[in-house]
Design a protein around this motif. Structure first.
Motif, PDB file in Angstrom:
ATOM      1  N   GLY A   1      16.504 -22.504   8.017  1.00 12.14           N
ATOM      2  CA  GLY A   1      17.002 -21.193   7.612  1.00 12.14           C
ATOM      3  C   GLY A   1      16.094 -20.026   7.963  1.00 12.14           C
ATOM      4  O   GLY A   1      16.313 -18.918   7.500  1.00 12.14           O
ATOM      5  N   ALA A   2      15.072 -20.252   8.799  1.00  9.39           N
ATOM      6  CA  ALA A   2      14.121 -19.178   9.104  1.00  9.39           C
ATOM      7  C   ALA A   2      14.798 -18.037   9.860  1.00  9.39           C
ATOM      8  O   ALA A   2      14.578 -16.870   9.563  1.00  9.39           O
ATOM      9  CB  ALA A   2      12.958 -19.722   9.919  1.00  9.39           C
ATOM     10  N   VAL A   3      15.618 -18.376  10.821  1.00  8.51           N
ATOM     11  CA  VAL A   3      16.274 -17.372  11.653  1.00  8.51           C
ATOM     12  C   VAL A   3      17.725 -17.792  11.834  1.00  8.51           C
ATOM     13  O   VAL A   3      18.008 -18.968  12.041  1.00  8.51           O
ATOM     14  CB  VAL A   3      15.590 -17.274  13.042  1.00  8.51           C
ATOM     15  N   LYS A   4      18.625 -16.827  11.745  1.00  4.18           N
ATOM     16  CA  LYS A   4      20.046 -17.149  11.919  1.00  4.18           C
ATOM     17  C   LYS A   4      20.357 -17.433  13.382  1.00  4.18           C
ATOM     18  O   LYS A   4      19.751 -16.863  14.284  1.00  4.18           O
ATOM     19  CB  LYS A   4      20.917 -15.977  11.455  1.00  4.18           C
ATOM     20  N   PHE A   5      21.308 -18.333  13.589  1.00  3.26           N
ATOM     21  CA  PHE A   5      21.748 -18.716  14.929  1.00  3.26           C
ATOM     22  C   PHE A   5      22.015 -17.481  15.796  1.00  3.26           C
ATOM     23  O   PHE A   5      21.547 -17.379  16.925  1.00  3.26           O
ATOM     24  CB  PHE A   5      23.028 -19.555  14.804  1.00  3.26           C
ATOM     25  N   GLU A   6      22.756 -16.516  15.236  1.00 10.42           N
ATOM     26  CA  GLU A   6      23.117 -15.311  15.991  1.00 10.42           C
ATOM     27  C   GLU A   6      21.872 -14.546  16.425  1.00 10.42           C
ATOM     28  O   GLU A   6      21.813 -14.001  17.514  1.00 10.42           O
ATOM     29  CB  GLU A   6      24.010 -14.388  15.151  1.00 10.42           C
ATOM     30  N   SER A   7      20.887 -14.511  15.531  1.00  7.98           N
ATOM     31  CA  SER A   7      19.671 -13.766  15.832  1.00  7.98           C
ATOM     32  C   SER A   7      18.885 -14.431  16.962  1.00  7.98           C
ATOM     33  O   SER A   7      18.318 -13.755  17.821  1.00  7.98           O
ATOM     34  CB  SER A   7      18.815 -13.654  14.572  1.00  7.98           C
ATOM     35  N   VAL A   8      18.870 -15.745  16.983  1.00 14.67           N
ATOM     36  CA  VAL A   8      18.205 -16.460  18.077  1.00 14.67           C
ATOM     37  C   VAL A   8      18.878 -16.085  19.395  1.00 14.67           C
ATOM     38  O   VAL A   8      18.234 -15.739  20.378  1.00 14.67           O
ATOM     39  CB  VAL A   8      18.283 -17.992  17.882  1.00 14.67           C
TER      40      VAL A   8
ATOM     41  N   LEU B   1      11.585 -25.303  20.054  1.00 15.69           N
ATOM     42  CA  LEU B   1      11.543 -24.359  18.928  1.00 15.69           C
ATOM     43  C   LEU B   1      12.917 -23.722  18.726  1.00 15.69           C
ATOM     44  O   LEU B   1      13.436 -23.661  17.610  1.00 15.69           O
ATOM     45  CB  LEU B   1      10.492 -23.265  19.174  1.00 15.69           C
ATOM     46  N   PHE B   2      13.541 -23.267  19.829  1.00 13.24           N
ATOM     47  CA  PHE B   2      14.872 -22.662  19.723  1.00 13.24           C
ATOM     48  C   PHE B   2      15.890 -23.667  19.192  1.00 13.24           C
ATOM     49  O   PHE B   2      16.764 -23.327  18.414  1.00 13.24           O
ATOM     50  CB  PHE B   2      15.333 -22.116  21.081  1.00 13.24           C
ATOM     51  N   ASN B   3      15.742 -24.891  19.629  1.00 16.13           N
ATOM     52  CA  ASN B   3      16.654 -25.932  19.157  1.00 16.13           C
ATOM     53  C   ASN B   3      16.561 -26.070  17.634  1.00 16.13           C
ATOM     54  O   ASN B   3      17.566 -26.150  16.933  1.00 16.13           O
ATOM     55  CB  ASN B   3      16.305 -27.251  19.844  1.00 16.13           C
ATOM     56  N   HIS B   4      15.337 -26.049  17.143  1.00 15.56           N
ATOM     57  CA  HIS B   4      15.104 -26.108  15.696  1.00 15.56           C
ATOM     58  C   HIS B   4      15.732 -24.892  15.010  1.00 15.56           C
ATOM     59  O   HIS B   4      16.416 -25.023  13.996  1.00 15.56           O
ATOM     60  CB  HIS B   4      13.597 -26.159  15.440  1.00 15.56           C
ATOM     61  N   LEU B   5      15.536 -23.707  15.587  1.00  9.33           N
ATOM     62  CA  LEU B   5      16.056 -22.487  14.959  1.00  9.33           C
ATOM     63  C   LEU B   5      17.575 -22.435  15.031  1.00  9.33           C
ATOM     64  O   LEU B   5      18.241 -22.043  14.075  1.00  9.33           O
ATOM     65  CB  LEU B   5      15.454 -21.248  15.630  1.00  9.33           C
ATOM     66  N   GLU B   6      18.128 -22.834  16.166  1.00  9.75           N
ATOM     67  CA  GLU B   6      19.583 -22.771  16.311  1.00  9.75           C
ATOM     68  C   GLU B   6      20.295 -23.766  15.401  1.00  9.75           C
ATOM     69  O   GLU B   6      21.453 -23.569  15.051  1.00  9.75           O
ATOM     70  CB  GLU B   6      19.994 -22.983  17.777  1.00  9.75           C
ATOM     71  N   SER B   7      19.592 -24.806  15.001  1.00 12.84           N
ATOM     72  CA  SER B   7      20.199 -25.755  14.063  1.00 12.84           C
ATOM     73  C   SER B   7      20.234 -25.161  12.659  1.00 12.84           C
ATOM     74  O   SER B   7      20.917 -25.672  11.780  1.00 12.84           O
ATOM     75  CB  SER B   7      19.401 -27.057  14.039  1.00 12.84           C
ATOM     76  N   GLU B   8      19.496 -24.081  12.451  1.00 13.39           N
ATOM     77  CA  GLU B   8      19.394 -23.417  11.145  1.00 13.39           C
ATOM     78  C   GLU B   8      18.976 -24.394  10.055  1.00 13.39           C
ATOM     79  O   GLU B   8      19.310 -24.230   8.891  1.00 13.39           O
ATOM     80  CB  GLU B   8      20.718 -22.724  10.773  1.00 13.39           C
ATOM     81  N   SER B   9      18.226 -25.440  10.440  1.00 10.15           N
ATOM     82  CA  SER B   9      17.889 -26.469   9.457  1.00 10.15           C
ATOM     83  C   SER B   9      16.895 -25.961   8.423  1.00 10.15           C
ATOM     84  O   SER B   9      16.885 -26.421   7.295  1.00 10.15           O
ATOM     85  CB  SER B   9      17.362 -27.725  10.151  1.00 10.15           C
TER      86      SER B   9
END
Ligand SMILES: [Zn+2]
Ligand SMILES: [Zn+2]
Ligand SMILES: [Zn+2]
Ligand SMILES: [Zn+2]
Ligand SMILES: [Zn+2]
Ligand SMILES: [Zn+2]
Ligand SMILES: [Zn+2]
Length: 272
Positions: A248-255, A238-246
């Motif tokens: 746009g749900a959550v910004k990399f910095e926020s993760v 899940l984090f991998n998906h979010l950190e890719s910002e693919s």
């Protein structure tokens, strides 16, 4: 560019302007500085340079190669496409930037902040939330050997009452229960109901097969993005998906800011 007394075609030096012109006329060394075409006289060269916009003064040179462009926009397009910006340049990434500001932003980005997420238990550094979570979910942390995908999930689940990242499951197969036995308790009077997703099945065998299909049983997380329905087997994926910002749900910095409290805190799950 050479001096005025240098032949434009062969770069030979002459004692006078006149001698140089004579030479260039004689051997056809009136050469365009931009495309190196050679002409037999000055007029022909000027005509060529006018027609082709080959005067350097009107034109913009690429910072990274010897290409010239008629407009700033064209030059920029080229420099972006070829990574030819050189004025503002990051040597460690071998990447050029259009403006000073772009370069500064890049230097402040996660790429250059390095391994700045420490494992809360063993303090080993990781560059991404995915990395530190994978470290814990795989039971690789020497200081937190009891943590693994299941124990982390059980902990996260308790702190995620609003199902920001966990799916609404009624129960979760605990350690050691690699298959789940669906019993007659799932009979709702009409059909057998899956206790994970409320799907209905005509036979006990069918619902058993459904519950034990690996994808179904294991995808316990979902992306918090409203428009994104992606589901994940592990918190790391899940984090991998979010950190890719693919999505746009959550910004990399926020993760990165929140991963620590996801893994250790008592706080309700959410991206602050
Ligand atoms: Zn010459
Ligand atoms: Zn030319
Ligand atoms: Zn270039
Ligand atoms: Zn860089
Ligand atoms: Zn650790
Ligand atoms: Zn189901
Ligand atoms: Zn998503």
């Amino acid at each position: 560019m050479g001096s005025d007394l240098e032949c434009r075609g062969c770069y030979k030096q002459f004692g006078s302007f006149h001698a140089r012109s004579q030479h260039m006329d004689a051997v056809g060394h009136w050469q365009c500085d931009t495309c190196f075409v050679q002409c037999w006289d000055e007029d022909a060269l000027n005509e060529h340079m006018n027609d082709e916009y080959h005067w350097k003064d009107d034109r913009i040179e690429c910072e990274g190669c010897y290409s010239w462009f008629d407009t700033k926009a064209e030059a920029k397009r080229h420099m972006y496409a070829e990574n030819h910006f050189r004025t503002y340049f990051c040597t460690s990434c071998d990447k050029g930037f259009e403006t000073d500001n772009n370069l500064k932003q890049h230097m402040n980005s996660s790429i250059h902040r390095g391994a700045n997420i420490a494992c809360p238990f063993c303090k080993r550094g990781f560059a991404t939330a995915t990395g530190v979570t994978h470290h814990l979910e795989t039971g690789s942390c020497p200081n937190a050997p009891s943590l693994n995908r299941e124990t982390i999930y059980n902990e996260i689940r308790k702190r995620d009452p609003n199902h920001v990242i966990t799916k609404k499951l009624l129960t979760y197969p605990g350690p050691g229960s690699s298959t789940v036995e669906v019993t007659n308790r799932c009979w709702n009077g009409f059909n057998y109901e899956c206790y994970l997703c409320d799907k209905e099945f005509a036979t006990l065998q069918a619902v058993n097969q459904h519950v034990n299909s690996p994808a179904h049983k294991q995808k316990v997380y979902h992306c918090p993005g409203r428009g994104c329905a992606k589901e994940f087997m592990s918190l790391a994926s899940l984090f991998n998906h979010l950190e890719s910002e693919s999505c746009g749900a959550v910004k990399f910095e926020s993760v990165q800011r929140n991963v620590g409290s996801f893994l250790t805190g008592r706080r309700t799950i959410g991206f602050a």
